[in-house]
Design a protein around this motif. Structure first.
Motif, PDB file in Angstrom:
ATOM      1  N   UNK A 104       4.424  -4.514  -5.806  1.00 33.81           N
ATOM      2  CA  UNK A 104       5.381  -4.560  -5.316  1.00 33.81           C
ATOM      3  C   UNK A 104       6.047  -6.478  -4.439  1.00 33.81           C
ATOM      4  N   UNK A 105       4.894  -6.506  -3.591  1.00 36.51           N
ATOM      5  CA  UNK A 105       5.009  -8.365  -3.148  1.00 36.51           C
ATOM      6  C   UNK A 105       5.715  -9.781  -4.818  1.00 36.51           C
ATOM      7  N   UNK A 106       4.590  -9.145  -5.913  1.00 39.30           N
ATOM      8  CA  UNK A 106       5.089 -10.208  -6.890  1.00 39.30           C
ATOM      9  C   UNK A 106       6.577 -10.276  -7.653  1.00 39.30           C
ATOM     10  N   UNK A 107       6.834  -8.708  -7.599  1.00 36.38           N
ATOM     11  CA  UNK A 107       7.925  -8.231  -7.815  1.00 36.38           C
ATOM     12  C   UNK A 107       8.944  -8.352  -7.494  1.00 36.38           C
ATOM     13  N   UNK A 108       8.508  -9.231  -5.719  1.00 30.22           N
ATOM     14  CA  UNK A 108      10.464  -8.646  -5.072  1.00 30.22           C
ATOM     15  C   UNK A 108      10.901  -8.063  -4.816  1.00 30.22           C
ATOM     16  N   UNK A 109      10.553  -6.364  -4.853  1.00 28.15           N
ATOM     17  CA  UNK A 109      10.835  -5.428  -4.671  1.00 28.15           C
ATOM     18  C   UNK A 109      11.019  -4.810  -2.868  1.00 28.15           C
ATOM     19  N   UNK A 110      12.090  -4.687  -2.596  1.00 26.61           N
ATOM     20  CA  UNK A 110      11.805  -3.890  -1.534  1.00 26.61           C
ATOM     21  C   UNK A 110      11.385  -2.196  -0.930  1.00 26.61           C
ATOM     22  N   UNK A 111      11.430  -1.253  -2.529  1.00 26.23           N
ATOM     23  CA  UNK A 111      11.080   0.054  -2.031  1.00 26.23           C
ATOM     24  C   UNK A 111       9.912  -0.414  -3.140  1.00 26.23           C
ATOM     25  N   UNK A 112       8.840   0.537  -2.232  1.00 28.53           N
ATOM     26  CA  UNK A 112       9.066   1.399  -1.615  1.00 28.53           C
ATOM     27  C   UNK A 112       8.515   1.060  -0.106  1.00 28.53           C
ATOM     28  N   UNK A 113       9.352   1.518   0.933  1.00 29.21           N
ATOM     29  CA  UNK A 113       8.811   1.240   2.444  1.00 29.21           C
ATOM     30  C   UNK A 113       7.564   2.092   2.288  1.00 29.21           C
ATOM     31  N   UNK A 114       6.250   1.282   2.926  1.00 28.66           N
ATOM     32  CA  UNK A 114       4.698   2.207   2.979  1.00 28.66           C
ATOM     33  C   UNK A 114       4.725   2.177   3.776  1.00 28.66           C
ATOM     34  N   UNK A 115       4.207   3.983   4.406  1.00 31.69           N
ATOM     35  CA  UNK A 115       3.639   4.082   6.032  1.00 31.69           C
ATOM     36  C   UNK A 115       2.064   4.841   5.649  1.00 31.69           C
ATOM     37  N   UNK A 116       1.470   3.708   6.054  1.00 33.51           N
ATOM     38  CA  UNK A 116      -0.190   4.492   5.826  1.00 33.51           C
ATOM     39  C   UNK A 116      -0.593   4.915   7.225  1.00 33.51           C
ATOM     40  N   UNK A 117      -0.671   5.702   6.868  1.00 35.14           N
ATOM     41  CA  UNK A 117      -0.868   7.906   7.488  1.00 35.14           C
ATOM     42  C   UNK A 117      -1.752   7.844   8.137  1.00 35.14           C
ATOM     43  N   UNK A 118      -2.728   7.721   9.339  1.00 38.04           N
ATOM     44  CA  UNK A 118      -4.435   7.791   9.609  1.00 38.04           C
ATOM     45  C   UNK A 118      -4.153   9.515  10.373  1.00 38.04           C
ATOM     46  N   UNK A 119      -4.933  10.336  10.166  1.00 43.82           N
ATOM     47  CA  UNK A 119      -5.472  11.415  10.754  1.00 43.82           C
ATOM     48  C   UNK A 119      -6.372  11.471  11.483  1.00 43.82           C
ATOM     49  N   UNK A 120      -6.164  11.568  13.002  1.00 48.22           N
ATOM     50  CA  UNK A 120      -7.684  11.784  13.531  1.00 48.22           C
ATOM     51  C   UNK A 120      -8.293  12.412  13.469  1.00 48.22           C
ATOM     52  N   UNK A 121      -9.956  12.075  13.220  1.00 46.66           N
ATOM     53  CA  UNK A 121     -10.556  13.139  13.632  1.00 46.66           C
ATOM     54  C   UNK A 121     -12.159  12.698  14.137  1.00 46.66           C
ATOM     55  N   UNK A 122     -13.111  13.622  14.214  1.00 47.38           N
ATOM     56  CA  UNK A 122     -13.900  13.143  15.476  1.00 47.38           C
ATOM     57  C   UNK A 122     -14.990  11.995  14.586  1.00 47.38           C
ATOM     58  N   UNK A 123     -14.774  12.011  13.104  1.00 53.22           N
ATOM     59  CA  UNK A 123     -15.652  11.171  12.071  1.00 53.22           C
ATOM     60  C   UNK A 123     -15.301   9.671  11.895  1.00 53.22           C
ATOM     61  N   UNK A 124     -13.486   9.667  12.172  1.00 52.93           N
ATOM     62  CA  UNK A 124     -12.639   8.244  12.686  1.00 52.93           C
ATOM     63  C   UNK A 124     -12.243   8.031  13.258  1.00 52.93           C
ATOM     64  N   UNK A 125     -12.508   8.315  14.694  1.00 55.22           N
ATOM     65  CA  UNK A 125     -11.678   8.181  15.772  1.00 55.22           C
ATOM     66  C   UNK A 125     -12.075   6.987  16.351  1.00 55.22           C
ATOM     67  N   UNK A 126     -13.383   6.371  16.166  1.00 50.05           N
ATOM     68  CA  UNK A 126     -13.984   5.263  16.211  1.00 50.05           C
ATOM     69  C   UNK A 126     -13.009   4.015  15.603  1.00 50.05           C
ATOM     70  N   UNK A 127     -12.280   4.372  14.809  1.00 48.46           N
ATOM     71  CA  UNK A 127     -12.042   3.675  13.808  1.00 48.46           C
ATOM     72  C   UNK A 127     -10.557   2.540  13.542  1.00 48.46           C
ATOM     73  N   UNK A 128      -9.655   3.300  15.029  1.00 47.10           N
ATOM     74  CA  UNK A 128      -8.177   2.641  15.630  1.00 47.10           C
ATOM     75  C   UNK A 128      -7.625   1.620  15.488  1.00 47.10           C
ATOM     76  N   UNK A 129      -8.823   1.102  15.465  1.00 47.24           N
ATOM     77  CA  UNK A 129      -8.690  -0.632  15.642  1.00 47.24           C
ATOM     78  C   UNK A 129      -8.744  -1.337  14.615  1.00 47.24           C
ATOM     79  N   UNK A 130      -9.544  -0.966  13.720  1.00 54.18           N
ATOM     80  CA  UNK A 130      -9.673  -0.990  12.703  1.00 54.18           C
ATOM     81  C   UNK A 130      -8.702  -0.825  11.673  1.00 54.18           C
ATOM     82  N   UNK A 131      -8.321   0.173  12.110  1.00 57.28           N
ATOM     83  CA  UNK A 131      -7.035   0.727  11.395  1.00 57.28           C
ATOM     84  C   UNK A 131      -6.123  -0.146  11.057  1.00 57.28           C
ATOM     85  N   UNK A 132      -5.471  -0.730  12.510  1.00 55.35           N
ATOM     86  CA  UNK A 132      -4.926  -1.484  12.909  1.00 55.35           C
ATOM     87  C   UNK A 132      -4.529  -2.704  11.929  1.00 55.35           C
TER      88      UNK A 132
END
Length: 338
Positions: free
Chosen positions: A178-206
């Motif tokens: 997308x960057x190589x082609x200089x495109x505006x679309x798509x707007x990319x939203x990274x979605x992360x559902x917080x669960x027992x096995x990943x709740x320690x990763x929130x800072x890493x996700x950011x």
């Protein structure tokens, strides 16, 4: 920018929004349904097939009682032609993985030609170096990229059948190209559902989101359907839960009020044309009509739809589906970073 609403407003669409908001307000006061407009947004299901087997997803688990199939392009065009005068936002997903439908790109383009905003949610396993240019050529306005773990152990604990390696590679490939082609679309939203096995990763996700170059990171609470899964998946930190657990049971933290704006602002259409009240009706148990030679407007104003709205306005808890719903509550989205 995620969405510039002014771009999508015509006088007719704006008037429709005013009618919907006004009629919903009147309905709450009168405790009976008054509907003066058509939906402003829609969820249209390209397919209910999925490549993963997530434990809280009836599609992935193969326990949907409704038939599996693919939305045909001509049927999709008919829907868009009917809704485009008043509706301006379309989620091209419901159950299943949208990219399984090979006509998805043409559907996106057709909707956008009618100045309809298109959002898609994907697990990312169908985006790769071979097809990324085609994906970007027919890019949705918004792409929700769902990844619920930053290593194989946390990822595969829930996203069964997939790998973090593949999801990560697909995301990086998409954004780099997308960057190589200089495109505006798509707007990319990274979605992360917080669960027992990943709740320690929130800072890493950011940090991951910034490194990869997504436009937004969203943390969400998890929806569960059984007490067993609540114990298995809900995070230890209670502030990351939308539920309170008590004596072998679970319930939404906030009280459920007798109204639901979703029944006025949006509608959900399955791949085979069934119209259901909202995205919580995954198995179309509350089918309100079928678009098989019948107009959406007729279904939207039908006795079946009005009776369902009446039931929610008078006693929302009487509908089992509604007792596990977050509509109108601030317990779904935990945090947004942009």
């Amino acid at each position: 920018m995620e969405i510039n609403l002014l771009k999508y407003f015509t006088i007719k669409r704006l008037w429709n929004v005013i009618k919907i908001i006004s009629s919903f307000s009147v309905s709450r006061i009168l405790r009976k349904p008054v509907v003066w407009g058509m939906p402003v947004s829609y969820s249209i299901e390209p397919t209910n097939h999925c490549n993963l087997q997530c434990p809280e997803c009836p599609s992935g688990l193969g326990i949907l009682t409704r038939p599996l199939g693919l939305l045909q392009l001509e049927k999709f065009k008919q829907i868009i032609d009917e809704i485009k005068s008043t509706g301006f936002y379309t989620q091209l997903f419901f159950q299943g993985e949208p990219f399984i439908n090979k006509q998805l790109g043409k559907m996106i383009s057709y909707a956008q030609e009618s100045n309809v905003y298109v959002s898609i949610s994907t697990n990312g396993h169908f985006i790769n170096e071979e097809n990324v240019d085609n994906v970007l050529r027919n890019a949705p306005d918004k792409l929700i990229y769902s990844v619920d773990g930053l290593d194989e152990e946390s990822y595969q604990n829930y996203r069964i059948g997939g790998t973090f390696e593949q999801a990560d590679k697909g995301l990086r490939t998409l954004i780099n190209r997308k960057k190589e082609l200089g495109l505006n679309k798509p707007f990319v939203e990274f979605q992360f559902i917080v669960m027992k096995q990943n709740e320690h990763q929130l800072d890493d996700v950011l940090r991951y989101g910034k490194e990869v170059g997504v436009d937004k990171v969203v943390f969400k609470t998890m929806q569960i359907s059984s007490y067993e899964n609540a114990l298995k998946f809900l995070p230890s930190n209670k502030k990351y839960r939308r539920y309170a657990l008590d004596d072998q049971s679970f319930k939404i933290k906030n009280g459920i009020k007798n109204h639901c704006f979703a029944l006025w602002r949006t509608s959900v259409i399955t791949w085979d044309g069934k119209v259901v009240p909202c995205c919580f009706d995954k198995d179309a148990q509350f089918e309100l009509g079928i678009m098989n030679g019948k107009s959406l407007e007729d279904i939207w104003t039908s006795d079946e739809y009005q009776n369902f709205r009446t039931k929610v306005l008078k006693n929302r808890k009487s509908v089992d589906m509604c007792t596990n719903c977050t509509e109108g509550m601030k317990v779904n989205i935990l945090k947004i970073e942009q």
